[in-house]
Design an enzyme around this catalytic site. Structure first.
Site, mmCIF file in Angstrom:
data_model
loop_
_atom_site.group_PDB
_atom_site.id
_atom_site.type_symbol
_atom_site.label_atom_id
_atom_site.label_comp_id
_atom_site.label_asym_id
_atom_site.label_seq_id
_atom_site.Cartn_x
_atom_site.Cartn_y
_atom_site.Cartn_z
ATOM 1 C CG ASP A 286 38.127 37.829 35.328
ATOM 2 O OD1 ASP A 286 37.510 37.272 34.357
ATOM 3 O OD2 ASP A 286 39.095 38.842 34.772
HETATM 4 C C1 GLC Z 1 38.783 40.299 31.664
HETATM 5 C C2 GLC Z 1 38.483 38.801 31.334
HETATM 6 C C3 GLC Z 1 39.736 38.077 31.817
HETATM 7 C C4 GLC Z 1 40.906 38.598 31.546
HETATM 8 C C5 GLC Z 1 40.953 39.759 32.440
HETATM 9 C C6 GLC Z 1 42.231 40.737 32.344
HETATM 10 O O1 GLC Z 1 37.498 40.688 32.229
HETATM 11 O O2 GLC Z 1 37.385 38.134 31.856
HETATM 12 O O3 GLC Z 1 39.407 36.869 30.897
HETATM 13 O O4 GLC Z 1 41.941 37.758 31.573
HETATM 14 O O5 GLC Z 1 39.828 40.749 32.465
HETATM 15 O O6 GLC Z 1 42.018 41.262 30.961
#
Ligand code: GLC
Length: 745
Positions: A286
């Site tokens: 993430d």
């Molecule tokens: C965010 C979220 C994740 C998302 C990623 C990209 O922080 O935790 O669910 O897919 O970043 O946007």
């Protein structure tokens, strides 16, 4: 460009295979990925392991200048938050026309509940319990997203969540492992379809691995600490179900688990994901999770963080840039093997072949398709049907609902009555809130032309101002019936949106109090992204509709339920507490050694001094404009061995005066185990559509395999003993029968 590209890669693959003096192997994408990998430098391979955000959307704490330069230098293999056929083509050209090997980029985005046509937030949609419908909405999301250049969605989010203080409960499928697993699989199938090389299918990304929904105190990104048994029994199955449905990628979670950040957990990312489950796609972290391992305090510097992540099993670094900065020197220093880099790069390149991007890197950049596919009438119609089935009728005393379309004067009051922006909820990515239809507009479209509709905002959503109150009261006084729309703003749930209160803001409570005093037929419509403490509302109103954030078609969907064009059928997939003090509260809790029910009058039983043990609205709760009766549960036998199965049935009758749908639930209780067992566990469900007076027998099969759990010896298996089996309308059902399972020693 297209022909040239195809020729280039065909020649490349053939020449490589020929150079091995072997008969060309079956030209699988696996072999093709190997052939490309064999050509790559270490730096080019590491480039594939890096994912950066474009600056077209912000979904995390950092942005990166110069990602276009990184693309041209071959230092990035995927971009997220870039959408549109034209813009993705522009970025793809940077990669294809400037890098030595012309490896195409992967474009990812958070297509969570629709792309442009926004569907109900996932928690709302889960209340439909309609797996086919949920698969269809993911399919439509993929149709629109791929028409805008996207290859990869960071969905489904399958984190089991039992704490409504956590804002991301809106993104999942609620508290139950069995239902959450079914829904996870349906959503993956919707996104990926049957053929990843088709231009209207995209990679799914099951997230957030693992157990992100168990953040302590419901505070986002907070510590997760649980036994391995709870992790495996409650939290892991939906990820596994998503992978069994073919999910191509996995995203790690921000939280620690078993004392390690998920992005650095070899236990999660290699022992479980690869060795136990045989996952062969790629793992992406993430947002900046690798960098965050410094804050977690398990590494002292960037290089150590990069090494821990890649060696744990992370294949792609989202936005930290630590792989780009450190991996080359780590390989040269022998701290990371080139074989590990090759393994990660190959997983990514193989999926780019699976998508057909090496045949044509621009196949998803089709502006003509973009114009015809996005927000077409069929998709909008499906979004309205989906929204109607996501609505939960919490209360309907004296059958106030459905309202009469010929009501003479109807007052539509409240901060959510005419809001447009909030209707598409959090994580609505490319959704255009300006295209959402408000509740007021929906009502105006639905009631008879003779109905006089008045509107008053009544209060802000949370600002402390009573300036709108007097007008609302005046208009409500003149009305024959009132629709009072209250709720959270969409920003009050979603990521980084935990709340220490799960009540509606005080200013709205003031408005509700004043309207309730009028004692007029009033329907409370609640729009929210999490289970709320609705005890106050339940005390003051006879009719309450839980409408969540229903997306582009919210207004018409709610109106059709309000006025009876659709009989609500949704059932809660997350428990609604009476008070925040009860949290965590969910239906499948343990019995304890001093269960309240054993001796309610006794001081020394498990209870509160100031609140009931029971929720306001239980898991599976949801009413209808008709009524249903269940006969006593019947079993075709009362004892089984490990080679048998047992048939459980009962007859459900529509005892009301209008057609209705009923989600019939099957629960099991293992009365004695080598470890304590929940008082109920959902093991099946079915949705009946019954005419007035119509009866239907529902039958479920239970096999011993359905009764498995992580025993005292941590083997996942069933045990002999007594079981209770329930069939009912929600988790509080007492309609049960008993059977015995005997297992040959
Ligand atoms: C965010 C979220 C994740 C998302 C990623 C990209 O922080 O935790 O669910 O897919 O970043 O946007």
């Amino acid at each position: 460009m297209k022909i040239y590209y195809r020729v280039f890669y065909t020649l490349l693959v053939v020449s490589l295979l020929a150079s091995c003096n072997k008969q060309p192997v079956k030209s699988t994408t696996d072999a093709k990925a190997d052939s490309v990998l064999a050509l790559m430098t270490l730096r080019e391979k590491i480039g594939q392991l890096t994912l950066y955000t474009s600056d077209w959307d912000v979904t995390g704490p950092t942005m990166r200048k110069g990602y276009q330069t990184d693309i041209k230098n071959g230092d990035v293999g995927a971009i997220f938050n870039a959408i549109g056929a034209a813009y993705t083509r522009q970025l793809q050209q940077l990669a294809v026309e400037n890098t030595r090997l012309k490896i195409p980029l992967l474009f990812g985005y958070d297509v969570i509940h629709g792309h442009r046509t926004i569907f109900p937030i996932p928690l709302a949609e889960s209340c439909s319990w309609d797996l086919d419908m949920m698969q269809r909405s993911a399919r439509i999301a993929a149709e629109e997203a791929t028409a805008e250049g996207l290859h990869w969605t960071f969905a489904p989010m399958v984190d089991i969540a039992r704490d409504p203080r956590w804002g991301r409960v809106m993104e999942g499928a609620g508290e139950d492992t069995y239902l959450g697993s079914k829904i996870a699989a349906a959503r993956v199938k919707g996104f990926q379809g049957d053929d990843l090389s088709a231009v209207n299918t995209m990679l799914a990304c099951v997230k957030h691995f693992a157990a992100y929904g168990a953040a302590q105190a419901g505070r986002d990104y907070h510590t997760v600490d649980m036994s391995d048994r709870v992790l495996r029994e409650t939290y892991l199955p939906p990820y596994k179900a998503a992978l069994d449905a073919g999910a191509a990628t996995v995203m790690t979670s921000f939280n620690e688990i078993h004392g390690e950040p998920a992005s650095g957990s070899h236990y999660l990312l290699t022992d479980i994901l690869r060795k136990e489950w045989g996952f062969d796609g790629f793992v992406v972290t993430d947002y900046t999770s690798i960098m965050e391992m410094l804050y977690h305090g398990v590494v002292a510097d960037t290089a150590a963080a990069a090494a821990m992540a890649i060696n744990a099993g992370v294949d792609m670094d989202m936005q930290a840039g630590f792989f780009q900065d450190k991996l080359e020197q780590l390989v040269k220093a022998g701290k990371v093997s080139e074989a590990r880099i090759n393994e990660a790069a190959k997983r990514i390149i193989k999926l780019k072949f699976d998508l057909g991007l090496f045949d044509d890197p621009y196949k998803y950049c089709d502006t003509t398709r973009e114009k015809t596919v996005v927000m077409n009438e069929k998709f909008l119609a499906e979004a309205k049907e989906n929204a109607k089935r996501s609505i939960v009728l919490l209360k309907n005393e004296n059958n106030i609902l459905p309202l009469n379309k010929n009501t003479k004067t109807l007052a539509v009051i409240g901060p959510m009555a005419n809001t447009r922006k909030d209707l598409i909820g959090a994580w609505s990515a490319a959704g255009d809130w300006k295209k959402a239809i408000t509740l007021l507009e929906g009502i105006q479209q639905t009631v008879s032309p003779a109905t006089k509709i008045s509107f008053a905002k009544g209060s802000p959503i949370d600002a402390d101002s009573t300036q709108y109150l007097a007008e609302a009261i005046a208009k409500a006084k003149q009305a024959d019936a009132i629709v009072l729309a209250v709720g959270e703003a969409s920003w009050m749930s979603g990521e980084a949106a935990s709340r220490t209160s799960i009540q509606l803001p005080a200013i709205q409570r003031k408005l509700m109090e004043e309207i309730a005093k009028l004692n007029k037929p009033t329907v409370l419509v609640v729009m929210n992204g999490r289970p709320l403490d609705l005890s106050f509302e339940d005390k003051h109103f006879k009719a309450i509709l839980e409408t969540w954030f229903l997306g582009t078609q919210a207004g018409p969907a709610i109106a059709e339920v309000l006025f009876g064009d659709y009989n609500p059928s949704g059932k809660l997939t997350m428990t609604f507490p009476r008070s925040i003090g009860q949290i965590p509260i969910y239906y499948s809790m343990k019995n304890t050694g001093r269960p309240y029910e054993s001796d309610p009058g006794n001081k020394y039983v498990s209870k509160y001094l100031d609140e009931s043990n029971y929720p306001l609205y239980p898991f599976g709760h949801g009413l209808s404009y008709t009524t249903f009766a269940y006969t006593q549960v019947k079993l075709d036998k009362t004892s089984i061995t490990s080679t048998d199965s047992i048939q459980v049935s009962c007859t459900v009758t529509n005892t009301g005066t209008r057609q209705g749908e009923e989600i019939v639930q099957l629960y099991v209780r293992d009365l004695v185990g080598s470890v304590t067992r929940p008082i109920k566990e959902l093991k099946g469900f079915t949705k009946l559509d019954l005419k007035p007076g119509e009866s239907r027998e529902v039958t479920f099969q239970i096999k011993p395999a359905d009764l498995r759990f992580y025993r005292k010896d941590m083997r996942f298996d069933y045990e002999a003993g007594e079981f209770e089996v329930y069939i009912g309308t929600n988790a509080n059902t007492t309609n049960k029968a008993k059977f015995n399972l005997s297992v040959a020693e």
